[in-house]
Design a protein around this motif. Structure first.
Motif, PDB file in Angstrom:
ATOM      1  N   ALA A 165       4.058  -5.606   3.222  1.00  0.00           N
ATOM      2  CA  ALA A 165       3.120  -4.875   4.079  1.00  0.00           C
ATOM      3  C   ALA A 165       3.545  -3.410   4.230  1.00  0.00           C
ATOM      4  O   ALA A 165       2.711  -2.506   4.181  1.00  0.00           O
ATOM      5  N   ARG A 166       4.851  -3.181   4.389  1.00  0.00           N
ATOM      6  CA  ARG A 166       5.361  -1.813   4.529  1.00  0.00           C
ATOM      7  C   ARG A 166       5.110  -1.001   3.266  1.00  0.00           C
ATOM      8  O   ARG A 166       4.653   0.151   3.326  1.00  0.00           O
ATOM      9  N   GLU A 167       5.372  -1.592   2.102  1.00  0.00           N
ATOM     10  CA  GLU A 167       5.180  -0.867   0.840  1.00  0.00           C
ATOM     11  C   GLU A 167       3.691  -0.630   0.558  1.00  0.00           C
ATOM     12  O   GLU A 167       3.322   0.386  -0.005  1.00  0.00           O
ATOM     13  N   ARG A 168       2.843  -1.568   0.960  1.00  0.00           N
ATOM     14  CA  ARG A 168       1.400  -1.386   0.791  1.00  0.00           C
ATOM     15  C   ARG A 168       0.913  -0.199   1.649  1.00  0.00           C
ATOM     16  O   ARG A 168       0.097   0.601   1.208  1.00  0.00           O
ATOM     17  N   GLU A 169       1.435  -0.092   2.869  1.00  0.00           N
ATOM     18  CA  GLU A 169       1.093   1.039   3.745  1.00  0.00           C
ATOM     19  C   GLU A 169       1.550   2.368   3.155  1.00  0.00           C
ATOM     20  O   GLU A 169       0.919   3.394   3.373  1.00  0.00           O
ATOM     21  N   ARG A 170       2.642   2.354   2.418  1.00  0.00           N
ATOM     22  CA  ARG A 170       3.151   3.570   1.772  1.00  0.00           C
ATOM     23  C   ARG A 170       2.329   3.966   0.554  1.00  0.00           C
ATOM     24  O   ARG A 170       2.561   5.007  -0.047  1.00  0.00           O
ATOM     25  N   GLY A 171       1.404   3.095   0.140  1.00  0.00           N
ATOM     26  CA  GLY A 171       0.529   3.423  -0.977  1.00  0.00           C
ATOM     27  C   GLY A 171       1.010   2.943  -2.334  1.00  0.00           C
ATOM     28  O   GLY A 171       0.444   3.325  -3.352  1.00  0.00           O
ATOM     29  N   LEU A 172       2.037   2.097  -2.364  1.00  0.00           N
ATOM     30  CA  LEU A 172       2.526   1.577  -3.635  1.00  0.00           C
ATOM     31  C   LEU A 172       1.622   0.434  -4.109  1.00  0.00           C
ATOM     32  O   LEU A 172       1.113  -0.350  -3.308  1.00  0.00           O
ATOM     33  N   GLU A 173       1.428   0.337  -5.410  1.00  0.00           N
ATOM     34  CA  GLU A 173       0.654  -0.751  -5.994  1.00  0.00           C
ATOM     35  C   GLU A 173       1.490  -2.024  -5.928  1.00  0.00           C
ATOM     36  O   GLU A 173       2.688  -2.010  -6.181  1.00  0.00           O
TER      37      GLU A 173
END
Length: 79
Positions: free
Chosen positions: A63-71
């Motif tokens: 969830a954190r990485e998705r919020e950062r915009g990573l695929e």
């Protein structure tokens, strides 16, 4: 002349099941056993970092990485 990039920026997070026994790398994890491997990949698909986590901590990290915009590439169902 091209200069090598010794600190590439990750752009993709690959999620997979752990095929080996190892502890969850989250601090003071109660589960104690990692079941998920998260790999950060650069634009060329080369692994930059890897961490082994239990399901609960992996969900938080995803969830954190998705919020950062990573695929996110979910490969948990691959055998």
């Amino acid at each position: 002349m091209l200069e090598p990039d010794f600190n590439p920026i990750p752009t993709i997070v690959q999620i997979g099941r752990s095929g080996y026994l190892c502890p969850c790398q989250a601090p003071s994890c109660a589960a104690q056993r990692a079941t998920i491997v998260l790999r950060k990949l650069d634009a060329a698909g080369t692994p930059v970092r890897q961490i082994e986590l239990c399901d609960r901590h992996a969900d938080v990290a995803i969830a954190r990485e998705r919020e950062r915009g990573l695929e996110i590439l979910d490969r948990r169902d691959w055998r």
